[in-house]
Design a protein around this motif. Structure first.
Motif, mmCIF file in Angstrom:
data_model
loop_
_atom_site.group_PDB
_atom_site.id
_atom_site.type_symbol
_atom_site.label_atom_id
_atom_site.label_comp_id
_atom_site.label_asym_id
_atom_site.label_seq_id
_atom_site.Cartn_x
_atom_site.Cartn_y
_atom_site.Cartn_z
ATOM 1 N N GLY A 1 -19.997 -95.454 -64.288
ATOM 2 C CA GLY A 1 -18.620 -95.905 -64.387
ATOM 3 C C GLY A 1 -18.328 -97.160 -63.616
ATOM 4 N N HIS A 2 -19.352 -97.682 -62.883
ATOM 5 C CA HIS A 2 -19.171 -98.890 -62.074
ATOM 6 C C HIS A 2 -19.965 -100.070 -62.623
ATOM 7 C CE1 HIS A 2 -17.229 -96.249 -59.289
ATOM 8 N NE2 HIS A 2 -18.333 -95.582 -59.027
ATOM 9 N N GLU A 3 -20.475 -99.969 -63.826
ATOM 10 C CA GLU A 3 -21.399 -100.946 -64.362
ATOM 11 C C GLU A 3 -20.807 -102.374 -64.307
ATOM 12 O OE1 GLU A 3 -22.347 -97.044 -65.191
ATOM 13 O OE2 GLU A 3 -20.558 -98.061 -65.951
ATOM 14 N N PRO A 4 -21.651 -103.369 -63.942
ATOM 15 C CA PRO A 4 -23.108 -103.332 -63.856
ATOM 16 C C PRO A 4 -23.709 -102.687 -62.614
ATOM 17 C CG PRO A 4 -22.337 -105.535 -63.362
ATOM 18 C CD PRO A 4 -21.129 -104.764 -63.799
ATOM 19 N N THR A 5 -22.921 -102.376 -61.583
ATOM 20 C CA THR A 5 -23.444 -101.530 -60.517
ATOM 21 C C THR A 5 -23.692 -100.131 -61.116
ATOM 22 O OG1 THR A 5 -22.193 -102.746 -58.841
ATOM 23 C CG2 THR A 5 -22.874 -100.514 -58.279
ATOM 24 N N PHE A 6 -24.840 -99.553 -60.950
ATOM 25 C CA PHE A 6 -25.996 -99.896 -60.163
ATOM 26 C C PHE A 6 -27.146 -100.439 -61.031
ATOM 27 C CE2 PHE A 6 -23.524 -96.837 -57.865
ATOM 28 C CZ PHE A 6 -23.600 -97.249 -56.551
ATOM 29 N N LEU A 7 -27.248 -99.914 -62.229
ATOM 30 C CA LEU A 7 -28.450 -100.176 -63.026
ATOM 31 C C LEU A 7 -28.578 -101.637 -63.436
ATOM 32 C CD1 LEU A 7 -27.431 -100.327 -66.271
ATOM 33 C CD2 LEU A 7 -27.178 -97.889 -65.855
ATOM 34 N N GLY A 8 -27.498 -102.384 -63.460
ATOM 35 C CA GLY A 8 -27.576 -103.793 -63.827
ATOM 36 C C GLY A 8 -28.265 -104.655 -62.808
ATOM 37 N N GLY B 1 -26.040 -91.153 -61.680
ATOM 38 C CA GLY B 1 -25.311 -89.894 -61.735
ATOM 39 C C GLY B 1 -24.301 -89.867 -62.863
ATOM 40 N N ASN B 2 -23.611 -88.750 -63.001
ATOM 41 C CA ASN B 2 -22.496 -88.675 -63.929
ATOM 42 C C ASN B 2 -21.390 -89.627 -63.482
ATOM 43 O OD1 ASN B 2 -23.601 -86.764 -65.696
ATOM 44 N ND2 ASN B 2 -22.951 -85.059 -64.400
ATOM 45 N N VAL B 3 -20.346 -89.735 -64.280
ATOM 46 C CA VAL B 3 -19.267 -90.654 -63.941
ATOM 47 C C VAL B 3 -18.650 -90.273 -62.597
ATOM 48 C CG1 VAL B 3 -17.007 -91.529 -64.628
ATOM 49 C CG2 VAL B 3 -18.783 -91.165 -66.347
ATOM 50 N N PHE B 4 -18.670 -91.229 -61.665
ATOM 51 C CA PHE B 4 -18.096 -91.071 -60.337
ATOM 52 C C PHE B 4 -18.728 -89.902 -59.570
ATOM 53 C CE2 PHE B 4 -13.702 -93.076 -61.537
ATOM 54 C CZ PHE B 4 -14.349 -94.247 -61.886
ATOM 55 N N ALA B 5 -19.978 -89.578 -59.855
ATOM 56 C CA ALA B 5 -20.656 -88.457 -59.202
ATOM 57 C C ALA B 5 -22.059 -88.869 -58.804
ATOM 58 C CB ALA B 5 -20.715 -87.248 -60.133
ATOM 59 N N SER B 6 -22.522 -88.344 -57.696
ATOM 60 C CA SER B 6 -23.853 -88.679 -57.200
ATOM 61 C C SER B 6 -24.945 -88.208 -58.162
ATOM 62 C CB SER B 6 -24.074 -88.006 -55.846
ATOM 63 O OG SER B 6 -25.425 -88.124 -55.445
ATOM 64 N N PRO B 7 -26.041 -88.973 -58.256
ATOM 65 C CA PRO B 7 -27.211 -88.428 -58.958
ATOM 66 C C PRO B 7 -27.788 -87.258 -58.176
ATOM 67 C CG PRO B 7 -27.779 -90.487 -57.856
ATOM 68 C CD PRO B 7 -26.293 -90.317 -57.707
ATOM 69 N N PRO B 8 -28.337 -86.264 -58.854
ATOM 70 C CA PRO B 8 -29.007 -85.168 -58.152
ATOM 71 C C PRO B 8 -30.342 -85.650 -57.588
ATOM 72 C CG PRO B 8 -29.238 -84.902 -60.508
ATOM 73 C CD PRO B 8 -28.326 -86.074 -60.321
ATOM 74 N N PRO B 9 -31.004 -84.842 -56.771
ATOM 75 C CA PRO B 9 -32.251 -85.296 -56.141
ATOM 76 C C PRO B 9 -33.369 -85.658 -57.118
ATOM 77 C CG PRO B 9 -31.366 -83.419 -54.939
ATOM 78 C CD PRO B 9 -30.533 -83.563 -56.176
#
Length: 334
Positions: A59-66, A79-87
């Motif tokens: 939901g913050h693109e291009p942060t992070f994957l860009g 992660g999901n929208v506005f949520a941390s990726p799991p381990p």
């Protein structure tokens, strides 16, 4: 009233976005097999190089994957929208970029991210992969200057990741990469303003309410409360309020150099961003500060939120060299 989005099903939006990103940028990116939320740079990781893993909610693109590519981050866990990726995707990223020199985790200072990245680091230690962590804490509005370790990481991530990624690509030692990352974070300051809410793909409902003719100074990129709800004022007055907070915190001397980011939170157009940039440059000139480089556009967004943020990095010779260092990422290059 529901918002309108060009999506299929809300629950599928992140994975379908990632499929589209990989289709659009095969020269730069690939996903770990059977781990579609672990996005890796094709030309970044290599033996003897500190691996840089960034990540956080969508939901913050291009942060992070860009910002995954040569000269910047080696991988991003999504992660999901506005949520941390799991381990699991974090671990997959670290294993994919481990070149034997250590892996640095960098992400915004949010409780869910801290918990999951720390859990991943503990599990990687069992495989004898050394992991260190540097949190980004550039959001001036989220805590006082004497409690900077409590601040959130927002659009200043762009400059902070850029400096650390350059140090990695230049084959700095693990100690020096960590030092650069902490130094870059300590000298980066962001302040934002929200004009309207965003809505999550799953709900199609505004995630906060803001009155017609109002703005909120210091609102976070997930809709966290800011420091003041005020009537909307002209662009110069809004810019002054943001830049005043940054300059008070930064305490720069006349003749110092800075890098500036004027960032859209999602739906604010370039016309308005450049109006803000015009005032930022005027204020920097008045303060005797030298604008070394600037970025204007969508760099750290909040879905379709209207508003903008201003980031200033207080440069020194080392940070200037690292900010200028070439990078080639899916959505950003220098």
């Amino acid at each position: 009233m529901k918002t309108k989005k060009l999506i299929n099903a809300g629950a599928d939006a992140v994975d379908e976005m990632l499929q589209g990103v990989l289709a659009a940028h095969p020269r730069h990116l690939y996903a770990v097999e059977n781990m579609p939320r672990a996005i890796i740079a094709r030309n970044g990781p290599r033996k003897g190089k500190v691996g840089l893993v960034i990540g956080g909610g969508s939901g913050h693109e291009p942060t992070f994957l860009g910002f995954v590519g040569k000269g910047l981050a080696d991988a991003a866990a999504i992660g999901n929208v506005f949520a941390s990726p799991p381990p699991d995707p974090i671990i997959a990223c670290a294993m994919a970029v481990d070149g034997g020199a250590g892996v640095l985790f960098m992400y915004g200072n949010y409780a869910g991210d801290v918990m999951n990245f720390d859990m991943a680091a503990e599990m990687l230690a069992l495989d004898e992969i050394e992991v260190r962590t540097v949190l980004t804490t550039d959001d001036v509005a989220s805590a006082p200057a004497d409690q900077k370790d409590r601040r959130r990481g927002v659009a200043g991530n762009v400059f902070i990741f850029k400096a650390a990624g350059a140090a990695c690509d230049l084959l700095y030692s693990f100690d020096d990469v960590e030092r650069v990352a902490r130094h870059a974070n300590a000298r980066t300051y962001t302040m934002g303003v929200a004009l309207s809410p965003c809505s999550l793909p799953q709900t199609l409902r505004p995630n906060f309410l803001i009155g017609e003719g109002e703005m909120e100074i210091g609102m976070g990129i997930h809709g966290e409360p800011g420091v003041a709800r005020e009537p909307l004022r002209p662009a110069d007055a809004v810019t002054d309020e943001l830049i005043d907070s940054i300059l008070r915190d930064m305490k720069a001397a006349r003749g110092d150099r800075v890098a500036v980011l004027v960032n859209s939170l999602g739906s604010t157009p370039m016309m308005e961003l450049y109006i803000l940039m015009r005032r930022v440059k005027s204020r920097l000139d008045d303060a005797g500060l030298i604008l070394h480089t600037s970025l204007v556009g969508n760099y750290c967004t909040s879905l379709e939120m209207a508003g903008a943020s201003i980031t200033v990095m207080h440069l020194d010779d080392e940070l200037q060299q690292l900010i200028d260092y070439p990078c080639d990422c899916a959505m950003f290059a220098r």
